[in-house]
Design a protein around this motif. Structure first.
Motif, PDB file in Angstrom:
ATOM      1  N   HIS A  63     -12.689  16.762  -1.483  1.00  9.23           N
ATOM      2  CA  HIS A  63     -12.450  18.198  -1.663  1.00  9.23           C
ATOM      3  C   HIS A  63     -12.536  18.963  -0.349  1.00  9.23           C
ATOM      4  N   GLU A  64     -13.271  18.439   0.625  1.00 11.80           N
ATOM      5  CA  GLU A  64     -13.331  19.090   1.932  1.00 11.80           C
ATOM      6  C   GLU A  64     -12.021  18.933   2.697  1.00 11.80           C
ATOM      7  N   LEU A  65     -11.266  17.872   2.389  1.00 10.05           N
ATOM      8  CA  LEU A  65     -10.026  17.602   3.106  1.00 10.05           C
ATOM      9  C   LEU A  65      -8.795  18.139   2.385  1.00 10.05           C
ATOM     10  N   SER A  66      -8.798  18.070   1.057  1.00 17.05           N
ATOM     11  CA  SER A  66      -7.581  18.310   0.305  1.00 17.05           C
ATOM     12  C   SER A  66      -7.797  19.252  -0.870  1.00 17.05           C
ATOM     13  N   GLN A  67      -6.721  19.910  -1.261  1.00 20.62           N
ATOM     14  CA  GLN A  67      -6.728  20.753  -2.449  1.00 20.62           C
ATOM     15  C   GLN A  67      -6.286  19.974  -3.686  1.00 20.62           C
ATOM     16  N   GLN A  68      -5.919  18.718  -3.497  1.00 20.13           N
ATOM     17  CA  GLN A  68      -5.480  17.884  -4.621  1.00 20.13           C
ATOM     18  C   GLN A  68      -6.337  16.620  -4.673  1.00 20.13           C
ATOM     19  N   VAL A  69      -7.329  16.643  -5.533  1.00 21.42           N
ATOM     20  CA  VAL A  69      -8.271  15.528  -5.648  1.00 21.42           C
ATOM     21  C   VAL A  69      -8.363  15.125  -7.113  1.00 21.42           C
ATOM     22  N   ALA A  70      -8.354  13.825  -7.370  1.00 23.09           N
ATOM     23  CA  ALA A  70      -8.421  13.354  -8.756  1.00 23.09           C
ATOM     24  C   ALA A  70      -9.161  12.030  -8.840  1.00 23.09           C
ATOM     25  N   ARG A  71      -9.863  11.826  -9.952  1.00 18.09           N
ATOM     26  CA  ARG A  71     -10.414  10.510 -10.272  1.00 18.09           C
ATOM     27  C   ARG A  71      -9.267   9.665 -10.820  1.00 18.09           C
ATOM     28  N   VAL A  72      -9.011   8.532 -10.207  1.00 15.86           N
ATOM     29  CA  VAL A  72      -7.917   7.669 -10.641  1.00 15.86           C
ATOM     30  C   VAL A  72      -8.414   6.232 -10.677  1.00 15.86           C
ATOM     31  N   ALA A  73      -8.462   5.649 -11.864  1.00 12.56           N
ATOM     32  CA  ALA A  73      -8.939   4.276 -12.017  1.00 12.56           C
ATOM     33  C   ALA A  73      -7.900   3.286 -11.495  1.00 12.56           C
ATOM     34  N   THR A  74      -8.344   2.067 -11.254  1.00 11.01           N
ATOM     35  CA  THR A  74      -7.494   1.058 -10.620  1.00 11.01           C
ATOM     36  C   THR A  74      -6.132   0.880 -11.280  1.00 11.01           C
ATOM     37  N   PRO A  75      -6.026   0.693 -12.616  1.00 13.44           N
ATOM     38  CA  PRO A  75      -4.687   0.471 -13.194  1.00 13.44           C
ATOM     39  C   PRO A  75      -3.724   1.627 -12.937  1.00 13.44           C
ATOM     40  N   GLN A  76      -4.218   2.864 -13.066  1.00 11.84           N
ATOM     41  CA  GLN A  76      -3.363   4.016 -12.823  1.00 11.84           C
ATOM     42  C   GLN A  76      -3.017   4.145 -11.338  1.00 11.84           C
ATOM     43  N   ARG A  77      -3.975   3.843 -10.490  1.00  9.82           N
ATOM     44  CA  ARG A  77      -3.713   3.921  -9.042  1.00  9.82           C
ATOM     45  C   ARG A  77      -2.670   2.892  -8.628  1.00  9.82           C
ATOM     46  N   GLN A  78      -2.737   1.696  -9.192  1.00  6.91           N
ATOM     47  CA  GLN A  78      -1.754   0.679  -8.854  1.00  6.91           C
ATOM     48  C   GLN A  78      -0.365   1.060  -9.355  1.00  6.91           C
ATOM     49  N   ALA A  79      -0.305   1.677 -10.552  1.00  6.09           N
ATOM     50  CA  ALA A  79       0.981   2.172 -11.047  1.00  6.09           C
ATOM     51  C   ALA A  79       1.509   3.280 -10.143  1.00  6.09           C
ATOM     52  N   LEU A  80       0.601   4.135  -9.681  1.00  8.27           N
ATOM     53  CA  LEU A  80       0.969   5.216  -8.765  1.00  8.27           C
ATOM     54  C   LEU A  80       1.515   4.649  -7.464  1.00  8.27           C
ATOM     55  N   HIS A  81       0.901   3.575  -6.986  1.00  9.01           N
ATOM     56  CA  HIS A  81       1.325   2.961  -5.732  1.00  9.01           C
ATOM     57  C   HIS A  81       2.730   2.385  -5.852  1.00  9.01           C
ATOM     58  N   VAL A  82       3.021   1.723  -6.975  1.00  9.80           N
ATOM     59  CA  VAL A  82       4.369   1.197  -7.198  1.00  9.80           C
ATOM     60  C   VAL A  82       5.377   2.343  -7.252  1.00  9.80           C
ATOM     61  N   ALA A  83       5.023   3.403  -7.989  1.00  8.39           N
ATOM     62  CA  ALA A  83       5.911   4.562  -8.081  1.00  8.39           C
ATOM     63  C   ALA A  83       6.155   5.173  -6.708  1.00  8.39           C
ATOM     64  N   ALA A  84       5.119   5.191  -5.880  1.00  5.82           N
ATOM     65  CA  ALA A  84       5.251   5.765  -4.542  1.00  5.82           C
ATOM     66  C   ALA A  84       6.191   4.940  -3.673  1.00  5.82           C
ATOM     67  N   VAL A  85       6.187   3.640  -3.847  1.00  3.14           N
ATOM     68  CA  VAL A  85       7.115   2.785  -3.101  1.00  3.14           C
ATOM     69  C   VAL A  85       8.558   3.119  -3.481  1.00  3.14           C
ATOM     70  N   PHE A  86       8.792   3.292  -4.790  1.00  7.05           N
ATOM     71  CA  PHE A  86      10.132   3.668  -5.236  1.00  7.05           C
ATOM     72  C   PHE A  86      10.514   5.057  -4.738  1.00  7.05           C
ATOM     73  N   ALA A  87       9.548   5.954  -4.656  1.00 10.39           N
ATOM     74  CA  ALA A  87       9.837   7.345  -4.281  1.00 10.39           C
ATOM     75  C   ALA A  87       9.905   7.564  -2.781  1.00 10.39           C
ATOM     76  N   CYS A  88       9.260   6.699  -2.008  1.00  8.92           N
ATOM     77  CA  CYS A  88       9.153   6.925  -0.560  1.00  8.92           C
ATOM     78  C   CYS A  88       9.776   5.801   0.265  1.00  8.92           C
ATOM     79  N   ASN A  89       9.246   4.602   0.128  1.00  9.99           N
ATOM     80  CA  ASN A  89       9.670   3.507   1.009  1.00  9.99           C
ATOM     81  C   ASN A  89      11.118   3.082   0.780  1.00  9.99           C
ATOM     82  N   PHE A  90      11.508   2.943  -0.487  1.00 10.87           N
ATOM     83  CA  PHE A  90      12.881   2.533  -0.771  1.00 10.87           C
ATOM     84  C   PHE A  90      13.894   3.604  -0.359  1.00 10.87           C
TER      85      PHE A  90
END
Length: 270
Positions: free
Chosen positions: A148-175
């Motif tokens: 919260h000291e660094l960002s205005q967007q902070v969330a608790r995200v458990a491993t399965p959701q974070r891994q899904a987020l990471h895959v989505a981010a690859v499709f949205a950014c890297n590809f």
């Protein structure tokens, strides 16, 4: 003020270290397998020492942050020696919290910034989503407070959701970045400026965040415009690997367009 040992000196660490200092914290030690890399980052952090040693048992800190490539995290944990009950967190989107399970003396956590980092570009940390996970409540509270000291967007995200987020981010950014690289090359070969695509790309991204992206898909594949698709494929004959990619993406767009046909009116231009 927290004392935070930073393990890593690459793109994430090089942006995260100064951000932590600006937030009022201290980074007393920067580790990298390459001493020169650690020294470059340490010089940007007041009072920081650079090193390649992973015996940290005598380096007391409030938090040990592993900002290393995903594949390096397990090996780094196996090699490092931390003080008993140390709070150790990694910044990976794909590595599970369970990576800390073999180390009973550690309190594990995740401090994942959802952003692409480059050495030549300064990130605005206030806009970077920070995803937090921890093995115990006290660790979670510390990581959330720091986030919260660094960002205005902070969330608790458990491993399965974070891994899904990471895959989505690859499709949205890297590809898309890879596809833009292809576009850049094709335009250069044609003697045209890459800047011609900027309005189109910005409109595409803006529209995708205003409507479900599949429902606003445009282009010859969405229209099943076979003559245009054939001409495009002929134009890619000298780039067989990109031709194959074009065909695969075309098939995917066609299939998805059929699935969303009632909501997709296509586009008469692109």
């Amino acid at each position: 003020m927290l004392n935070i040992v930073l393990l890593g000196a690459g793109r994430v660490a090089s942006q995260l270290g100064p951000a932590l200092v600006r937030a009022g914290h201290r980074v007393p030690y920067v580790w990298s397998r390459t001493l020169a890399s650690a020294q470059v980052l340490a010089e940007a952090l007041p009072g920081a020492e650079a090193g390649t040693g992973l015996d940290l048992s005598d380096r007391r800190a409030d938090l040990y942050l592993i900002a290393a490539p995903d594949a390096a995290v397990p090996a780094l944990l196996a090699e490092a020696r931390f003080p008993t009950t140390a709070l150790v967190a990694h910044t990976s989107g794909a590595v599970p919290l369970a990576v800390f399970a073999p180390y009973a003396g550690l309190r594990g956590g995740v401090f994942y910034p959802l952003q692409t980092f480059s050495l030549e570009r300064q990130v605005n940390w206030q806009t970077v989503p920070l995803c937090i996970e921890a093995a115990d409540a006290a660790a979670e509270a510390m990581l959330l407070g720091l986030a919260h000291e660094l960002s205005q967007q902070v969330a608790r995200v458990a491993t399965p959701q974070r891994q899904a987020l990471h895959v989505a981010a690859v499709f949205a950014c890297n590809f898309p970045n890879h596809l833009l690289g292809i576009s850049h090359t094709l335009l250069t070969e044609a003697g045209l400026s890459f800047a011609l695509l900027e309005p189109l790309v910005r409109e595409t991204i803006d529209k995708a965040f205003q409507h479900p992206p599949f429902t606003v898909q445009t282009g010859p594949a969405a229209r099943h415009d076979e003559p245009t698709l054939v001409r495009h494929q002929a134009a890619l004959a000298e780039h067989p690997e990109w031709l194959q990619l074009y065909k695969s993406l075309t098939d995917s767009v066609k299939a998805q367009t059929v699935a969303t046909a009632p909501n997709n009116q296509g586009d008469v231009q692109l």
